[in-house]
Every structure is written in C-alpha cells, then in structure tokens.
Design a protein around this motif. Structure first.
Motif, PDB file in Angstrom:
ATOM      1  N   LEU A 265      97.691  88.573  22.175  1.00  0.00           N
ATOM      2  CA  LEU A 265      98.690  87.546  22.519  1.00  0.00           C
ATOM      3  C   LEU A 265     100.128  87.988  22.254  1.00  0.00           C
ATOM      4  N   LEU A 266     100.274  89.188  21.687  1.00  0.00           N
ATOM      5  CA  LEU A 266     101.603  89.636  21.255  1.00  0.00           C
ATOM      6  C   LEU A 266     102.547  89.915  22.432  1.00  0.00           C
ATOM      7  N   ASP A 267     102.077  90.648  23.424  1.00  0.00           N
ATOM      8  CA  ASP A 267     102.964  91.021  24.546  1.00  0.00           C
ATOM      9  C   ASP A 267     103.479  89.786  25.268  1.00  0.00           C
ATOM     10  N   PHE A 268     102.587  88.819  25.463  1.00  0.00           N
ATOM     11  CA  PHE A 268     103.006  87.599  26.168  1.00  0.00           C
ATOM     12  C   PHE A 268     104.177  86.948  25.423  1.00  0.00           C
ATOM     13  N   GLN A 269     104.045  86.841  24.102  1.00  0.00           N
ATOM     14  CA  GLN A 269     105.101  86.190  23.309  1.00  0.00           C
ATOM     15  C   GLN A 269     106.392  86.995  23.365  1.00  0.00           C
ATOM     16  N   ARG A 270     106.261  88.324  23.266  1.00  0.00           N
ATOM     17  CA  ARG A 270     107.474  89.158  23.281  1.00  0.00           C
ATOM     18  C   ARG A 270     108.151  89.107  24.648  1.00  0.00           C
ATOM     19  N   ASN A 271     107.360  89.159  25.714  1.00  0.00           N
ATOM     20  CA  ASN A 271     107.950  89.115  27.064  1.00  0.00           C
ATOM     21  C   ASN A 271     108.621  87.770  27.311  1.00  0.00           C
ATOM     22  N   PHE A 272     108.010  86.714  26.769  1.00  0.00           N
ATOM     23  CA  PHE A 272     108.577  85.376  26.974  1.00  0.00           C
ATOM     24  C   PHE A 272     110.010  85.314  26.457  1.00  0.00           C
ATOM     25  N   GLY A 273     110.252  85.932  25.291  1.00  0.00           N
ATOM     26  CA  GLY A 273     111.580  85.833  24.680  1.00  0.00           C
ATOM     27  C   GLY A 273     112.545  86.909  25.125  1.00  0.00           C
ATOM     28  N   ALA A 274     112.012  88.010  25.652  1.00  0.00           N
ATOM     29  CA  ALA A 274     112.862  89.193  25.867  1.00  0.00           C
ATOM     30  C   ALA A 274     113.884  88.999  26.975  1.00  0.00           C
ATOM     31  N   GLU A 275     113.488  88.346  28.048  1.00  0.00           N
ATOM     32  CA  GLU A 275     114.331  88.363  29.245  1.00  0.00           C
ATOM     33  C   GLU A 275     115.650  87.608  29.074  1.00  0.00           C
ATOM     34  N   ARG A 276     115.535  86.306  28.770  1.00  0.00           N
ATOM     35  CA  ARG A 276     116.787  85.548  28.645  1.00  0.00           C
ATOM     36  C   ARG A 276     116.897  84.784  27.332  1.00  0.00           C
TER      37      ARG A 276
ATOM     38  N   ASP B 273     105.749  77.073  22.208  1.00  0.00           N
ATOM     39  CA  ASP B 273     104.954  76.645  21.051  1.00  0.00           C
ATOM     40  C   ASP B 273     103.783  77.619  20.975  1.00  0.00           C
ATOM     41  N   THR B 274     103.889  78.623  20.099  1.00  0.00           N
ATOM     42  CA  THR B 274     102.882  79.693  20.106  1.00  0.00           C
ATOM     43  C   THR B 274     101.529  79.214  19.569  1.00  0.00           C
ATOM     44  N   GLY B 275     101.510  78.090  18.838  1.00  0.00           N
ATOM     45  CA  GLY B 275     100.234  77.546  18.380  1.00  0.00           C
ATOM     46  C   GLY B 275      99.323  77.218  19.559  1.00  0.00           C
ATOM     47  N   LEU B 276      99.945  76.877  20.698  1.00  0.00           N
ATOM     48  CA  LEU B 276      99.151  76.543  21.889  1.00  0.00           C
ATOM     49  C   LEU B 276      98.315  77.735  22.368  1.00  0.00           C
ATOM     50  N   LEU B 277      98.820  78.946  22.156  1.00  0.00           N
ATOM     51  CA  LEU B 277      98.070  80.133  22.589  1.00  0.00           C
ATOM     52  C   LEU B 277      96.757  80.224  21.816  1.00  0.00           C
ATOM     53  N   TYR B 278      96.845  79.954  20.501  1.00  0.00           N
ATOM     54  CA  TYR B 278      95.635  80.033  19.667  1.00  0.00           C
ATOM     55  C   TYR B 278      94.720  78.836  19.941  1.00  0.00           C
ATOM     56  N   ARG B 279      95.327  77.683  20.175  1.00  0.00           N
ATOM     57  CA  ARG B 279      94.525  76.493  20.487  1.00  0.00           C
ATOM     58  C   ARG B 279      93.767  76.685  21.812  1.00  0.00           C
ATOM     59  N   ALA B 280      94.473  77.202  22.823  1.00  0.00           N
ATOM     60  CA  ALA B 280      93.832  77.391  24.137  1.00  0.00           C
ATOM     61  C   ALA B 280      92.743  78.461  24.060  1.00  0.00           C
ATOM     62  N   THR B 281      92.977  79.488  23.239  1.00  0.00           N
ATOM     63  CA  THR B 281      91.952  80.526  23.072  1.00  0.00           C
ATOM     64  C   THR B 281      90.708  79.925  22.423  1.00  0.00           C
TER      65      THR B 281
ATOM     66  N   ILE C  49     106.515  84.430  13.832  1.00  0.00           N
ATOM     67  CA  ILE C  49     107.529  84.810  14.835  1.00  0.00           C
ATOM     68  C   ILE C  49     108.587  85.721  14.199  1.00  0.00           C
ATOM     69  N   GLY C  50     109.083  85.310  13.029  1.00  0.00           N
ATOM     70  CA  GLY C  50     110.127  86.105  12.373  1.00  0.00           C
ATOM     71  C   GLY C  50     109.607  87.363  11.694  1.00  0.00           C
ATOM     72  N   THR C  51     108.325  87.377  11.357  1.00  0.00           N
ATOM     73  CA  THR C  51     107.780  88.549  10.654  1.00  0.00           C
ATOM     74  C   THR C  51     107.203  89.589  11.611  1.00  0.00           C
ATOM     75  N   ILE C  52     106.521  89.156  12.678  1.00  0.00           N
ATOM     76  CA  ILE C  52     105.773  90.098  13.527  1.00  0.00           C
ATOM     77  C   ILE C  52     106.244  90.093  14.987  1.00  0.00           C
ATOM     78  N   VAL C  53     106.366  88.897  15.565  1.00  0.00           N
ATOM     79  CA  VAL C  53     106.622  88.836  17.015  1.00  0.00           C
ATOM     80  C   VAL C  53     108.058  89.266  17.316  1.00  0.00           C
ATOM     81  N   PHE C  54     109.014  88.683  16.595  1.00  0.00           N
ATOM     82  CA  PHE C  54     110.429  89.061  16.773  1.00  0.00           C
ATOM     83  C   PHE C  54     111.076  89.360  15.428  1.00  0.00           C
ATOM     84  N   PRO C  55     110.723  90.519  14.826  1.00  0.00           N
ATOM     85  CA  PRO C  55     111.324  90.840  13.517  1.00  0.00           C
ATOM     86  C   PRO C  55     112.842  91.002  13.603  1.00  0.00           C
TER      87      PRO C  55
END
Ligand code: DC
Length: 214
Positions: free
Chosen positions: A96-107, A32-40, A116-122
C-alpha cells in the motif's frame, strides 16, 4: 516538494475531521489511509479468508479498486478487527506504500493515519501527532455510535479504544509512534473547531508566515 501535511495518532483522536478541514483550507486532496487497511480486511472477509494470513491479505491489498473505499461496511467491530490484523502484516503495508506516496507526490496532500510522518512521508512539510486521553476518545466514539443509532456501553467502547491503541503501538511493523519532528496536538479538551484553530496556528509557526492559505 509540494505541501504534504502528515497527521498521525491513535483511533478517535480527531485526525479525520481535522485532516478534512485542513485539506479544504489549503485546497489539497485528502487521503484517510485507514480506509486502505479497512478495505483490504473487508476483501479478505468477503472471500472467507483469514485477515491475519499474510499471503491472502497481501493479495487483497494488491487487488484493491477505487470502489472498495466507498463501501458501507468498512466500520464496525468486525471491520476494525480485520483492518488491525492486515495492518500488522509487513507485506500488506509494503503493497500500500506506493499508492500513498503517489497520492501525495503530485500536488501535495493531507494524509492521516498511523505512520505517515514516520514511513510514508518522512520528509513531509509538517507533521502533526494528534492525540487525546483514552477516556475522551472512548466518549467521542460512543457519541458517534449513538448518533448513528447504535446503542453501546461507554466503558466497553473505551476499553475497545484502549485495545486498539495497544495493537497499533505494539505491532512490529510500523508501530504507532510520533515522528521525532512531529508537533504534538492534544485534543482532550478541544472540540473540532478549537482543534482546527490550534492546528492552523501550529502549521503557521512551522511553515513560516501563514502557511499556504490561499
Ligand atoms: O484510522 P483507522 O481506525 O480507520 O485505521 C484502521 C486500521 O488501520 C487501524 O488498525 C490502524 C491501521 N492503520 C495503519 O496501520 N496505518 C495507517 N496509516 C492507517 C491505519
């Protein structure tokens, strides 16, 4: 690339519930990427800072720790406003971009948010843009508040939903907009079960056969 399911859309459209169910169905991690902005935003408030100050907010984003995401005070009007303020700062988004990309990249993963569809994982395997009328979303948020024992006025809650839509759509940095190849899913007249069933059918069409369901 592993299976990455990008789910974007405005507040209270049902993204979070859908993302969790899809993640369980496809045995993928969920963010839930909204949590990253909320926690910040929360970190900035804790330090007595101004969430719209770029340098302070970027520093908070770079200092995030896993325990920041499980705090109990990430929701509510103050947290909403702080999250929206930090989310409009390009340096925060970049941090916050690298964290999101690394989260999805591995598996692979299911990620829900606004960009997410426009910037993080086009190049996500499939993108859903989940939306609903402001009235339906206001009502859901109001019911959710009532469920938590918080008395609120339905019209006021709906107005807050409209205000957040405007903030998310009008900001210069990564505004809320469907990706050109996103599939639109309007949940105005759908409950959580019907939304999940519809999403599975759309995913199967887009991914071919039955997707990757076990
Ligand atoms: O989804 P949410 O309500 O928890 O999001 C909190 C804030 O963060 C909201 O103002 C939108 C913003 N956000 C964003 O800009 N990009 C994302 N990927 C996720 C959330």
């Amino acid at each position: 690339m592993s299976l990455v399911i990008a789910i974007d859309g405005p507040a209270a459209a049902g993204k979070g519930t859908l993302a969790k169910r899809l993640a369980a169905h496809f045995d993928l991690p969920h963010l839930d990427t909204g949590l990253l902005y909320r926690a910040t935003g929360r970190r900035v408030l804790d330090a007595g800072g101004d969430p719209s100050d770029a340098a302070t907010a970027e520093e908070a984003a770079r200092a995030l720790l896993p325990e920041d995401f499980s705090r109990a005070d990430l929701r509510g009007p103050e947290a909403d406003a702080a999250a929206a303020a930090v989310a409009s700062i390009p340096a925060v988004r970049a941090a916050l971009l690298d964290f999101q990309r690394n989260f999805g990249a591995e598996r692979g993963a299911v990620l829900d948010g606004r960009d997410i569809g426009t910037i993080v994982f086009p190049k996500a395997s499939v993108k859903l843009f989940v939306t609903a009328s402001a009235e339906a979303r206001g009502r859901r948020r109001w019911l959710e508040l009532r469920g938590r024992g918080i008395a609120a006025d339905l019209d006021e809650v709906t107005d807050q939903v409209r205000l957040r839509d405007k903030q998310d759509r009008d900001r210069a940095a990564a505004p809320l907009v469907p990706a050109a190849d996103a599939i639109l899913l309007d949940t105005t007249d759908l409950d959580a079960d019907a939304t999940f069933a519809r999403a599975l059918a759309l995913l199967a069409q887009r991914l071919g056969t039955a997707g990757r369901s076990q």
